[in-house]
Design a protein around this motif. Structure first.
Motif, mmCIF file in Angstrom:
data_model
loop_
_atom_site.group_PDB
_atom_site.id
_atom_site.type_symbol
_atom_site.label_atom_id
_atom_site.label_comp_id
_atom_site.label_asym_id
_atom_site.label_seq_id
_atom_site.Cartn_x
_atom_site.Cartn_y
_atom_site.Cartn_z
ATOM 1 N N ASP A 27 -1.361 -2.711 -12.809
ATOM 2 C CA ASP A 27 -2.105 -3.685 -12.009
ATOM 3 C C ASP A 27 -3.406 -4.005 -12.747
ATOM 4 O OD1 ASP A 27 -3.901 -4.912 -10.204
ATOM 5 O OD2 ASP A 27 -3.133 -3.791 -8.501
ATOM 6 N N PRO A 28 -3.648 -5.267 -13.091
ATOM 7 C CA PRO A 28 -4.861 -5.621 -13.838
ATOM 8 C C PRO A 28 -6.157 -5.182 -13.151
ATOM 9 C CG PRO A 28 -3.345 -7.474 -13.800
ATOM 10 C CD PRO A 28 -2.784 -6.436 -12.861
ATOM 11 N N ALA A 29 -6.191 -5.215 -11.833
ATOM 12 C CA ALA A 29 -7.407 -4.779 -11.134
ATOM 13 C C ALA A 29 -7.644 -3.287 -11.318
ATOM 14 C CB ALA A 29 -7.314 -5.120 -9.647
ATOM 15 N N VAL A 30 -6.570 -2.521 -11.285
ATOM 16 C CA VAL A 30 -6.682 -1.068 -11.459
ATOM 17 C C VAL A 30 -7.052 -0.734 -12.903
ATOM 18 C CG1 VAL A 30 -5.419 1.132 -11.379
ATOM 19 C CG2 VAL A 30 -5.121 -0.556 -9.552
ATOM 20 N N SER A 31 -6.404 -1.377 -13.866
ATOM 21 C CA SER A 31 -6.732 -1.086 -15.264
ATOM 22 C C SER A 31 -8.172 -1.472 -15.575
ATOM 23 C CB SER A 31 -5.754 -1.762 -16.223
ATOM 24 O OG SER A 31 -5.836 -3.155 -16.137
#
Length: 84
Positions: A61-65
């Motif tokens: 998930d881009p937000a998590v990374s």
């Protein structure tokens, strides 16, 4: 350089070598148990410094990374952050 990974074995190896790591995974309990089992210090000038942080989430998930990279940068500003 601080690293971000979702692989506990890689995280343990990096921490043992003195590299700060943010470990990302979906299971808070498993992450907590893993963190408790890993020695957060190494003998190469990092004694007394915490080298492992955990973040609950999915690294794909881009937000998590992005959050994991920001976390690493804030926890270990002098280390920089390695590629995801």
């Amino acid at each position: 350089m601080a690293e971000v990974t979702n692989d506990p074995e890689e995280a343990a190896r990096l921490v043992a070598g003195g590299t700060p790591v943010v470990l990302v995974g979906p299971d808070a309990l498993a992450l907590g148990r893993f963190a408790a089992s890993v020695t957060g210090t190494a003998g190469n000038g990092t004694a007394g410094k915490c080298l492992l942080a955990v973040l609950v989430g999915d690294l794909s998930d881009p937000a998590v990374s992005g959050a994991a990279s920001q976390m690493a940068a804030e926890l270990w500003p002098s280390a920089g952050t390695g590629p995801l």
